[in-house]
Design a protein around this motif. Sequence first.
Motif, PDB file in Angstrom:
ATOM      1  N   HIS A 106       0.853  -1.179   0.000  1.00  0.00           N
ATOM      2  CA  HIS A 106       0.000   0.000   0.000  1.00  0.00           C
ATOM      3  C   HIS A 106       0.894   1.236   0.000  1.00  0.00           C
ATOM      4  N   VAL A 107       0.629   2.151  -0.918  1.00  0.00           N
ATOM      5  CA  VAL A 107       1.475   3.330  -1.101  1.00  0.00           C
ATOM      6  C   VAL A 107       1.111   4.412  -0.094  1.00  0.00           C
ATOM      7  N   SER A 108       2.144   4.980   0.486  1.00  0.00           N
ATOM      8  CA  SER A 108       1.978   6.107   1.385  1.00  0.00           C
ATOM      9  C   SER A 108       2.922   7.203   0.900  1.00  0.00           C
ATOM     10  N   GLY A 109       2.399   8.217   0.273  1.00  0.00           N
ATOM     11  CA  GLY A 109       3.226   9.307  -0.233  1.00  0.00           C
ATOM     12  C   GLY A 109       2.849   9.692  -1.647  1.00  0.00           C
ATOM     13  N   LYS A 110       3.419  10.813  -2.078  1.00  0.00           N
ATOM     14  CA  LYS A 110       3.062  11.389  -3.377  1.00  0.00           C
ATOM     15  C   LYS A 110       4.206  11.368  -4.387  1.00  0.00           C
ATOM     16  N   SER A 111       5.283  10.657  -4.104  1.00  0.00           N
ATOM     17  CA  SER A 111       6.467  10.749  -4.959  1.00  0.00           C
ATOM     18  C   SER A 111       6.267  10.176  -6.357  1.00  0.00           C
ATOM     19  N   MET A 112       5.297   9.293  -6.546  1.00  0.00           N
ATOM     20  CA  MET A 112       5.074   8.696  -7.874  1.00  0.00           C
ATOM     21  C   MET A 112       3.800   9.227  -8.547  1.00  0.00           C
ATOM     22  N   HIS A 113       3.192  10.264  -7.968  1.00  0.00           N
ATOM     23  CA  HIS A 113       1.981  10.851  -8.547  1.00  0.00           C
ATOM     24  C   HIS A 113       2.314  11.449  -9.902  1.00  0.00           C
ATOM     25  N   PRO A 114       1.549  11.304 -10.943  1.00  0.00           N
ATOM     26  CA  PRO A 114       0.195  10.785 -11.021  1.00  0.00           C
ATOM     27  C   PRO A 114       0.097   9.288 -11.343  1.00  0.00           C
ATOM     28  N   ALA A 115       1.204   8.650 -11.681  1.00  0.00           N
ATOM     29  CA  ALA A 115       1.141   7.226 -12.062  1.00  0.00           C
ATOM     30  C   ALA A 115       0.637   6.364 -10.907  1.00  0.00           C
ATOM     31  N   ILE A 116       1.137   6.638  -9.710  1.00  0.00           N
ATOM     32  CA  ILE A 116       0.731   5.911  -8.509  1.00  0.00           C
ATOM     33  C   ILE A 116       0.372   6.959  -7.465  1.00  0.00           C
ATOM     34  N   LYS A 117      -0.829   6.819  -6.937  1.00  0.00           N
ATOM     35  CA  LYS A 117      -1.321   7.818  -5.995  1.00  0.00           C
ATOM     36  C   LYS A 117      -1.201   7.327  -4.553  1.00  0.00           C
ATOM     37  N   ASP A 118      -1.181   8.273  -3.626  1.00  0.00           N
ATOM     38  CA  ASP A 118      -1.178   7.976  -2.202  1.00  0.00           C
ATOM     39  C   ASP A 118      -2.391   7.109  -1.876  1.00  0.00           C
ATOM     40  N   GLY A 119      -2.161   5.980  -1.233  1.00  0.00           N
ATOM     41  CA  GLY A 119      -3.247   5.071  -0.880  1.00  0.00           C
ATOM     42  C   GLY A 119      -3.468   3.946  -1.876  1.00  0.00           C
ATOM     43  N   ASP A 120      -2.839   4.004  -3.052  1.00  0.00           N
ATOM     44  CA  ASP A 120      -2.983   2.927  -4.039  1.00  0.00           C
ATOM     45  C   ASP A 120      -2.423   1.619  -3.502  1.00  0.00           C
ATOM     46  N   THR A 121      -2.919   0.524  -4.046  1.00  0.00           N
ATOM     47  CA  THR A 121      -2.410  -0.808  -3.724  1.00  0.00           C
ATOM     48  C   THR A 121      -1.639  -1.317  -4.939  1.00  0.00           C
ATOM     49  N   LEU A 122      -0.446  -1.835  -4.701  1.00  0.00           N
ATOM     50  CA  LEU A 122       0.411  -2.333  -5.774  1.00  0.00           C
ATOM     51  C   LEU A 122       0.627  -3.830  -5.625  1.00  0.00           C
ATOM     52  N   ILE A 123       0.745  -4.498  -6.754  1.00  0.00           N
ATOM     53  CA  ILE A 123       1.155  -5.900  -6.750  1.00  0.00           C
ATOM     54  C   ILE A 123       2.560  -5.931  -7.333  1.00  0.00           C
ATOM     55  N   VAL A 124       3.463  -6.557  -6.599  1.00  0.00           N
ATOM     56  CA  VAL A 124       4.885  -6.560  -6.956  1.00  0.00           C
ATOM     57  C   VAL A 124       5.336  -7.978  -7.278  1.00  0.00           C
ATOM     58  N   ASN A 125       6.007  -8.127  -8.420  1.00  0.00           N
ATOM     59  CA  ASN A 125       6.621  -9.393  -8.793  1.00  0.00           C
ATOM     60  C   ASN A 125       8.023  -9.426  -8.194  1.00  0.00           C
ATOM     61  N   LYS A 126       8.195 -10.234  -7.152  1.00  0.00           N
ATOM     62  CA  LYS A 126       9.483 -10.310  -6.478  1.00  0.00           C
ATOM     63  C   LYS A 126      10.488 -11.173  -7.241  1.00  0.00           C
ATOM     64  N   LEU A 127      10.031 -11.914  -8.248  1.00  0.00           N
ATOM     65  CA  LEU A 127      10.932 -12.748  -9.045  1.00  0.00           C
ATOM     66  C   LEU A 127      11.344 -12.085 -10.363  1.00  0.00           C
ATOM     67  N   ALA A 128      10.972 -10.826 -10.566  1.00  0.00           N
ATOM     68  CA  ALA A 128      11.248 -10.158 -11.834  1.00  0.00           C
ATOM     69  C   ALA A 128      12.741 -10.097 -12.155  1.00  0.00           C
ATOM     70  N   TYR A 129      13.572  -9.897 -11.139  1.00  0.00           N
ATOM     71  CA  TYR A 129      15.005  -9.722 -11.369  1.00  0.00           C
ATOM     72  C   TYR A 129      15.855 -10.793 -10.709  1.00  0.00           C
ATOM     73  N   GLY A 130      15.258 -11.588  -9.838  1.00  0.00           N
ATOM     74  CA  GLY A 130      16.006 -12.631  -9.153  1.00  0.00           C
ATOM     75  C   GLY A 130      15.257 -13.091  -7.918  1.00  0.00           C
ATOM     76  N   ILE A 131      15.951 -13.834  -7.074  1.00  0.00           N
ATOM     77  CA  ILE A 131      15.357 -14.337  -5.839  1.00  0.00           C
ATOM     78  C   ILE A 131      15.800 -13.432  -4.698  1.00  0.00           C
ATOM     79  N   VAL A 132      14.819 -12.861  -4.022  1.00  0.00           N
ATOM     80  CA  VAL A 132      15.070 -11.933  -2.921  1.00  0.00           C
ATOM     81  C   VAL A 132      15.271 -12.725  -1.636  1.00  0.00           C
ATOM     82  N   ILE A 133      16.231 -12.297  -0.837  1.00  0.00           N
ATOM     83  CA  ILE A 133      16.399 -12.871   0.499  1.00  0.00           C
ATOM     84  C   ILE A 133      15.232 -12.382   1.340  1.00  0.00           C
ATOM     85  N   PRO A 134      14.421 -13.289   1.898  1.00  0.00           N
ATOM     86  CA  PRO A 134      13.265 -12.845   2.683  1.00  0.00           C
ATOM     87  C   PRO A 134      13.675 -11.916   3.824  1.00  0.00           C
ATOM     88  N   TYR A 135      12.929 -10.847   3.971  1.00  0.00           N
ATOM     89  CA  TYR A 135      13.154  -9.838   5.004  1.00  0.00           C
ATOM     90  C   TYR A 135      14.547  -9.227   4.920  1.00  0.00           C
TER      91      TYR A 135
END
Length: 167
Positions: free
Chosen positions: A31-60
């Motif tokens: 969930h987005v908190s902030g205006k840094s990506m406005h207008p593409a992504i607005k404050d309060g928007d919900t995003l779905i992120v592909n964590k495998l797009a670039y590799g395997i992320v170490i959890p946490y």
Amino acid sequence: MTEDKKNLIFVVCVGLAIGLVLRLFVVDVLHVSGKSMHPAIKDGDTLIVNKLAYGIVIPYGEKLLVQWKEPKAGDIVIYLYNNKIVVKRCVAIGGESLAYSDDTVYTVSVGDTKIPLTESQWRNLRGIDSVPKGYIFAVGDNYEESIDSREYGFVSVRNILGKVICR
């Protein structure tokens, strides 16, 4: 305990385990908190992120365990900065040239895109003529509200935790 209850408990446990693996390694909902990506992504928007797009992320963690792809210009990526997940747009990748203007308005140009800079940002960046290999230049779409690579420098590709796939 009856056989049906045992089967139900097993199915629920398997479902929870699969959900945990998906959440840790494959996909995340933010969930987005902030205006840094406005207008593409607005404050309060919900995003779905592909964590495998670039590799395997170490959890946490804040790094990739294994990397198989690098972001490209235009990708909206997430990474940690000051222990917070931030969302920014990749505007340049390793090896891309940066051109500076010191007219009445300070800017950095990446291809056809001109990005405004404050005087201090211009002073910090102007001697760097290209993005270093293994890094990206990440900037928020709302230049006035965004704290990004113009302030804290280039972002290591190994620190990118995923790519926004849906907003």
